[in-house]
Design a protein around this motif. Structure first.
Motif, PDB file in Angstrom:
ATOM      1  N   SER A  38       0.808  -1.221   0.000  1.00 11.33           N
ATOM      2  CA  SER A  38       0.000   0.000   0.000  1.00 11.33           C
ATOM      3  C   SER A  38       0.840   1.270   0.000  1.00 11.33           C
ATOM      4  O   SER A  38       0.301   2.374  -0.116  1.00 11.33           O
ATOM      5  N   VAL A  88       2.690   2.599   2.480  1.00 13.38           N
ATOM      6  CA  VAL A  88       2.629   3.382   3.713  1.00 13.38           C
ATOM      7  C   VAL A  88       3.534   2.719   4.748  1.00 13.38           C
ATOM      8  O   VAL A  88       4.076   1.628   4.535  1.00 13.38           O
ATOM      9  N   THR A 129       1.369   3.029  10.121  1.00 15.17           N
ATOM     10  CA  THR A 129       0.075   3.426   9.565  1.00 15.17           C
ATOM     11  C   THR A 129      -0.857   2.234   9.421  1.00 15.17           C
ATOM     12  O   THR A 129      -2.053   2.313   9.709  1.00 15.17           O
ATOM     13  N   THR A 133      -6.061   6.980   2.498  1.00 11.46           N
ATOM     14  CA  THR A 133      -4.967   6.121   2.975  1.00 11.46           C
ATOM     15  C   THR A 133      -5.524   4.823   3.544  1.00 11.46           C
ATOM     16  O   THR A 133      -5.008   3.736   3.250  1.00 11.46           O
ATOM     17  N   LYS A 174      -6.479   2.512   0.764  1.00 11.16           N
ATOM     18  CA  LYS A 174      -5.336   1.832   0.137  1.00 11.16           C
ATOM     19  C   LYS A 174      -4.873   0.653   0.984  1.00 11.16           C
ATOM     20  O   LYS A 174      -4.543  -0.415   0.455  1.00 11.16           O
TER      21      LYS A 174
END
Length: 334
Positions: free
Chosen positions: A12, A14, A18, A33, A36
Motif C-alpha cells: 500500500s 505506507v 500506519t 490512505t 489503500k
C-alpha cells in the motif's frame, strides 16, 4: 506463507505504523490512505489475528451476546446487526441462547463473566433482576425493557409509547373493539398493555377485559390460538388486533383467514418489531418498527467505550426511536 503487516505496508506504500493504526483504530487516518491499506489487505488475503492483538493490550477482542431465542426473527435480525458492528470495531462476537428461562440466564451470565474470555457481554434478558447482575465486573450492556438496575448500560425503546402509537393507529381507523395479544407476564408485555390502555383512556373508548388475551410465547401458533379463543369465547368480536410482536400478528392473520374474515376489512391487524417476514406477508403487516440498526450499533459502542475506559461510572440508559410502518393489514393497500 500468510501475508504479514509488513507485506501490507509495502503493497500500500505506507509505513508499518500506519497499517497498525488502520487495524487498531487508535489514530484517525485519512480515508484515502485507509482505503489503500484495506485494498492491500484484500489483494494479499491478509487476515488480522484479532485475538493476538487483543492479548497484547490485556484484552481478548471477543464479546459475548445472550438472546432468548434465535429462531425469533427479531433476535436473529438484531444479532446480524450486532455482529457487523462488532466486526467493524475489531471484535469477534460469540452467541448463546437462553430460551428465555431466568435460571438459565443467571447461570449463563455467571459462566460468561467468570471465564475471562470475554471483554464484554450484551444481554437481552427476560428474567434477570438487578441482584443477578449487581456483582458482575465485566462490562455489560442490557437490551430491552427490563428492570435490571443502574450499574450497567441499557439500550431500550419506549415500549409503552410505541404500543400507544400502534393502538392509536387502529383507533384512528375507526376501530373501537381492539384486542391485545401478548404474554401478559413480562415487563415488556406490561409496558405494551399500559400503552394499549392509555390510548383507549385518552380517547374515551372502553376496553373489554376479555380482549386482553394471553399468549404463552411470542410465536405464530400462539397468535393463531389467541384468535381462536377470542372468537370462541366472546359474543362481541374484535374489529382490530394489536399483537405484541409480529410473529403473533402473522399467526393471528392466518387464523382470521381460516375463519373466513378479511384483513383489514373485517379485522385490522398491527404487530411489533418490523421483521422482514411481515413485509412479504399478504397483506403486508403494519407494525411498530424499533430502529434495530441503532439498537445494535449503540450497544456495541457503549460496550467498546466501557472496555477501553473511555466511559466510567453509573450505567447510561439510551432510549432508541421507533416509528410505525403502515402496510396492508391496516391500510388495505401495500
Amino acid at each position: 506463507m500468510p501475508a504479514t503487516l509488513r507485506d501490507v505496508a509495502t503493497r500500500s506504500g505506507v509505513s508499518l505504523r500506519t497499517v497498525y493504526y488502520v487495524l487498531s483504530r487508535t489514530v484517525r487516518i485519512a480515508p484515502d490512505t485507509e482505503a489503500k491499506v484495506r485494498q492491500a489487505m484484500d489483494d494479499l488475503g491478509y487476515r488480522p489475528n484479532l485475538l493476538a492483538q487483543g492479548l497484547r493490550k490485556g484484552r481478548t477482542q471477543v464479546l459475548a451476546m445472550m438472546v432468548p431465542e434465535l429462531d425469533v426473527p427479531y433476535f436473529s435480525e438484531l444479532v446480524r446487526i450486532v455482529i457487523h458492528a462488532a466486526r467493524e470495531r475489531g471484535y469477534i462476537l460469540m452467541l448463546d441462547q437462553t430460551d428465555g428461562h431466568a435460571a438459565r440466564e443467571r447461570e449463563m451470565l455467571d459462566d460468561l463473566a467468570r471465564t475471562g474470555l470475554f471483554d464484554g457481554i450484551i444481554v437481552s434478558s427476560l428474567g434477570l433482576t438487578p441482584e443477578d447482575i449487581a456483582d458482575q465486573k465485566v462490562p455489560i450492556v442490557l437490551l430491552g425493557e427490563h428492570l435490571v438496575g443502574e450499574l450497567h448500560d441499557h439500550v431500550t425503546i419506549d415500549s409503552a409509547a410505541a404500543a400507544k402509537d400502534a393502538t392509536n393507529h387502529l383507533l384512528d381507523l375507526g376501530r373501537t373493539r381492539i384486542a391485545a395479544i401478548g404474554d401478559q407476564k413480562s415487563r415488556t408485555a406490561s409496558l405494551r398493555t399500559q400503552g394499549y390502555l392509555e390510548a383507549h383512556r385518552d380517547r374515551g373508548v372502553a376496553v373489554d377485559d376479555n380482549f386482553i388475551v394471553k399468549a404463552r410465547r411470542y410465536h405464530r401458533s400462539y397468535g393463531a390460538d389467541a384468535v381462536q379463543r377470542l372468537w370462541q369465547q366472546n359474543a362481541r368480536r374484535p374489529d382490530g388486533l394489536f399483537c405484541y410482536n409480529d410473529l403473533l400478528a402473522l399467526g393471528a392473520m392466518k387464523e382470521l383467514h381460516r375463519l373466513g374474515l378479511r384483513v383489514p376489512d373485517d379485522v385490522a391487524v398491527i404487530g411489533f418489531d418490523d421483521i422482514e417476514e411481515g413485509e412479504y406477508s399478504i397483506p403486508g403487516l403494519s407494525t411498530v418498527s424499533p430502529d434495530k440498526a441503532q439498537i445494535g450499533t449503540t450497544a456495541i459502542d457503549l460496550l467498546a467505550d466501557r472496555i477501553a475506559g473511555r466511559r466510567t461510572g453509573p450505567g447510561e440508559k439510551v432510549v432508541i426511536d421507533h416509528n410505525l410502518v403502515i402496510r396492508g393489514s391496516t391500510s388495505g393497500t401495500d
